[in-house]
Motif scaffolding. Structure first.
Motif, short mmCIF file in Angstrom:
data_model
loop_
_atom_site.label_atom_id
_atom_site.label_comp_id
_atom_site.label_asym_id
_atom_site.label_seq_id
_atom_site.Cartn_x
_atom_site.Cartn_y
_atom_site.Cartn_z
N TYR A 72 2.29 8.02 -0.36
CA TYR A 72 1.75 6.84 0.32
C TYR A 72 1.23 5.83 -0.71
CZ TYR A 72 -1.75 3.97 2.70
OH TYR A 72 -2.51 2.91 3.15
N GLU A 73 0.40 6.29 -1.62
CA GLU A 73 -0.18 5.40 -2.61
C GLU A 73 0.89 4.83 -3.54
OE1 GLU A 73 -3.41 8.01 -1.10
OE2 GLU A 73 -1.36 8.36 -1.80
N PHE A 74 1.87 5.66 -3.91
CA PHE A 74 2.92 5.19 -4.81
C PHE A 74 3.79 4.13 -4.13
CE2 PHE A 74 7.18 5.73 -6.80
CZ PHE A 74 6.84 5.32 -8.09
N LEU A 75 4.13 4.36 -2.87
CA LEU A 75 4.98 3.43 -2.13
C LEU A 75 4.30 2.07 -1.98
CD1 LEU A 75 7.73 3.43 -0.65
CD2 LEU A 75 6.52 4.15 1.41
N LEU A 76 2.99 2.07 -1.80
CA LEU A 76 2.27 0.81 -1.61
C LEU A 76 1.75 0.22 -2.92
CD1 LEU A 76 2.47 1.81 1.33
CD2 LEU A 76 0.24 0.76 1.71
N GLY A 77 2.10 0.84 -4.04
CA GLY A 77 1.69 0.31 -5.33
C GLY A 77 0.23 0.55 -5.67
N LEU A 78 -0.37 1.55 -5.03
CA LEU A 78 -1.79 1.84 -5.26
C LEU A 78 -2.00 2.89 -6.35
CD1 LEU A 78 -2.88 2.04 -1.50
CD2 LEU A 78 -3.04 0.07 -3.06
N SER A 79 -0.91 3.51 -6.82
CA SER A 79 -1.02 4.49 -7.90
C SER A 79 0.25 4.45 -8.74
CB SER A 79 -1.22 5.90 -7.34
OG SER A 79 -0.03 6.39 -6.75
N THR A 80 0.15 4.95 -9.94
CA THR A 80 1.32 5.06 -10.81
C THR A 80 2.09 6.33 -10.46
OG1 THR A 80 0.16 6.36 -12.49
CG2 THR A 80 0.03 3.95 -12.67
N SER A 101 -1.65 9.70 5.73
CA SER A 101 -1.75 8.25 5.51
C SER A 101 -0.38 7.59 5.51
CB SER A 101 -2.45 7.96 4.18
OG SER A 101 -3.76 8.49 4.17
N LEU A 102 0.64 8.37 5.16
CA LEU A 102 1.99 7.82 5.08
C LEU A 102 2.47 7.30 6.43
CD1 LEU A 102 4.28 7.43 3.00
CD2 LEU A 102 5.14 9.70 3.65
N ALA A 103 1.91 7.82 7.52
CA ALA A 103 2.30 7.34 8.84
C ALA A 103 1.98 5.86 9.02
CB ALA A 103 1.60 8.17 9.92
N GLY A 104 0.95 5.39 8.35
CA GLY A 104 0.58 3.99 8.45
C GLY A 104 1.37 3.07 7.56
N ALA A 105 2.16 3.65 6.66
CA ALA A 105 2.91 2.82 5.71
C ALA A 105 3.94 1.95 6.41
CB ALA A 105 3.59 3.72 4.68
N GLU A 106 4.49 2.42 7.52
CA GLU A 106 5.49 1.63 8.25
C GLU A 106 4.93 0.25 8.60
OE1 GLU A 106 8.57 2.35 8.97
OE2 GLU A 106 8.67 4.48 8.45
N ILE A 107 3.67 0.21 9.05
CA ILE A 107 3.05 -1.05 9.44
C ILE A 107 2.63 -1.86 8.20
CG2 ILE A 107 1.08 -2.08 10.63
CD1 ILE A 107 1.15 0.35 12.52
N GLU A 108 2.08 -1.18 7.21
CA GLU A 108 1.58 -1.88 6.03
C GLU A 108 2.70 -2.50 5.20
OE1 GLU A 108 -1.81 0.16 3.99
OE2 GLU A 108 -1.37 1.71 5.46
N LEU A 109 3.90 -1.91 5.26
CA LEU A 109 5.02 -2.43 4.48
C LEU A 109 5.61 -3.71 5.06
CD1 LEU A 109 6.91 0.90 3.67
CD2 LEU A 109 5.96 -0.68 1.96
N ILE A 110 5.40 -3.94 6.34
CA ILE A 110 6.09 -5.03 7.04
C ILE A 110 5.91 -6.38 6.35
CG2 ILE A 110 6.08 -6.41 9.15
CD1 ILE A 110 5.65 -3.81 10.73
N ASP A 111 4.70 -6.68 5.91
CA ASP A 111 4.41 -8.00 5.36
C ASP A 111 4.51 -8.04 3.83
OD1 ASP A 111 3.93 -9.12 7.88
OD2 ASP A 111 1.87 -8.37 7.87
N MET A 112 4.96 -6.96 3.22
CA MET A 112 5.05 -6.93 1.75
C MET A 112 6.36 -7.53 1.27
SD MET A 112 3.42 -3.30 0.57
CE MET A 112 1.66 -3.01 0.70
N GLU A 113 6.32 -8.15 0.10
CA GLU A 113 7.54 -8.68 -0.50
C GLU A 113 8.45 -7.53 -0.91
OE1 GLU A 113 6.83 -11.33 -3.70
OE2 GLU A 113 5.58 -12.71 -2.53
N ARG A 114 9.75 -7.74 -0.74
CA ARG A 114 10.76 -6.74 -1.12
C ARG A 114 10.37 -5.36 -0.56
NH1 ARG A 114 14.58 -8.00 -4.48
NH2 ARG A 114 14.71 -5.95 -5.46
N ARG A 115 10.02 -5.36 0.70
CA ARG A 115 9.47 -4.16 1.32
C ARG A 115 10.43 -2.98 1.30
NH1 ARG A 115 9.50 -6.57 7.52
NH2 ARG A 115 11.78 -6.66 7.74
N GLU A 116 11.74 -3.23 1.32
CA GLU A 116 12.71 -2.13 1.31
C GLU A 116 12.93 -1.56 -0.09
OE1 GLU A 116 13.56 -5.24 2.19
OE2 GLU A 116 14.06 -5.29 4.33
N HIS A 117 12.43 -2.25 -1.12
CA HIS A 117 12.71 -1.88 -2.51
C HIS A 117 11.50 -1.28 -3.22
CE1 HIS A 117 16.62 -4.04 -2.58
NE2 HIS A 117 16.02 -4.81 -1.69
N ARG A 118 10.43 -1.03 -2.50
CA ARG A 118 9.19 -0.57 -3.15
C ARG A 118 9.40 0.74 -3.92
NH1 ARG A 118 4.99 -4.14 -3.17
NH2 ARG A 118 3.64 -2.32 -3.38
#
Length: 285
Positions: A72-80, A101-118
């Motif tokens: 979850y943290e890696f996908l959202l850029g919160l950890s290395t 927490s990963l269950a919430g990533a679907e919603i949090e990714l929606i507004d991120m740039e290049r969301r499919e490439h994280r």
């Protein structure tokens, strides 16, 4: 650390999604035990758990209070990458665990740039470069098509599809095949299905035999010759936080996954050699 099996021989694609949009097909079991079998022959393996249920993390003995930071943290850029991975009890096998927490990533990714490439960009960043650090990266995907699964399909070279030997099996793989083709056209030109793995096979049952025959007739050489049998020891192993190869190395399920790993390595080597031949025959620009 054991020597990499790719030091002297081509290994082909390195990053694989283990995916099926139908649940209960042995996806996570295959991810855990294929990763373990590859590590046992000296490969450096990373297993990324992208399923919010965290079953792959559980099956490798990662306690729930030790799963953050993780995927979850890696996908959202919160950890290395280094912060998000853990060594497992299997030498050579590292794990990026999943938490709820990963269950919430679907919603949090929606507004991120290049969301499919994280995920892809995180794994190929100069400071991470998963391709140089591991011989094989396996991504255990959730049994649904959302932004988390889409991130996996964009990040990988190929998809492995576990397929339960049951009547409705072909419906699930049909949906996934269509998804792979759409992603390939728009987001990941190298994406393809590398193989179909028949799971929960019981050759004492006529239905199981018929499904296997139908799948092989439909997909041909794409289907692995090795099949995974129904086996009670496979079902018991996750409750002990162990891959079945460690829980009971002599059982039929363990032996099947050892054979599957050998076939996987052979297929990958063949794919690499074919790619090299193609490159050697291309005219110079």
């Amino acid at each position: 650390m054991p020597p990499s099996s790719s030091d002297s021989t081509p290994t082909g694609p390195k990053i694989f999604a283990i995916a099926n949009q139908k649940g209960g097909v042995g996806k996570t079991t295959t991810a855990i035990n294929l990763a373990t079998a590859l590590a046992a022959v000296g490969e450096r393996v990373l297993l990324i758990d992208l399923d919010p249920q965290g079953n792959a993390s559980t099956g490798l003995g990662i306690a729930r209070n030790e799963r953050s930071p993780g995927s979850y943290e890696f996908l959202l850029g919160l950890s290395t990458l280094d912060e998000a991975i853990r060594p497992s009890q299997i030498p050579g096998l590292s794990v990026m665990p999943a938490s709820v927490s990963l269950a919430g990533a679907e919603i949090e990714l929606i507004d991120m740039e290049r969301r499919e490439h994280r995920l892809a960009e995180g794994l190929t960043a100069p400071a991470s470069d998963a391709r140089s650090r591991w011989d094989t990266v396996l991504i255990d995907c959730p049994p649904s098509l959302g932004l988390v699964t889409l991130n996996a399909l964009v990040a990988v070279d190929a998809v492995l599809v576990p397929l339960q030997a049951e009547f409705l099996a072909l419906e699930g793989i049909g949906a996934l095949s269509n998804t792979v083709e759409r992603v390939k056209k728009v987001l990941n030109r190298k994406l393809h299905i590398a193989g179909v793995i028949l799971t929960m096979v019981d050759r004492r049952m006529t239905l199981s035999q018929q499904v296997e025959a139908d799948v092989r007739a439909h997909f041909g050489d794409l289907v692995f010759g090795t099949t995974i049998p129904r086996n009670v020891r496979i079902a018991e192993a996750p409750s002990h936080g162990l891959p079945v190869l460690i829980y009971d190395n002599a059982c039929a399920g363990s032996q099947a996954y050892i054979l599957l790993a050998s076939e996987f390595i052979r297929r990958r080597r063949t794919a690499a050699e074919a790619a090299q031949q193609q490159v050697s025959h291309e005219p110079a620009s």
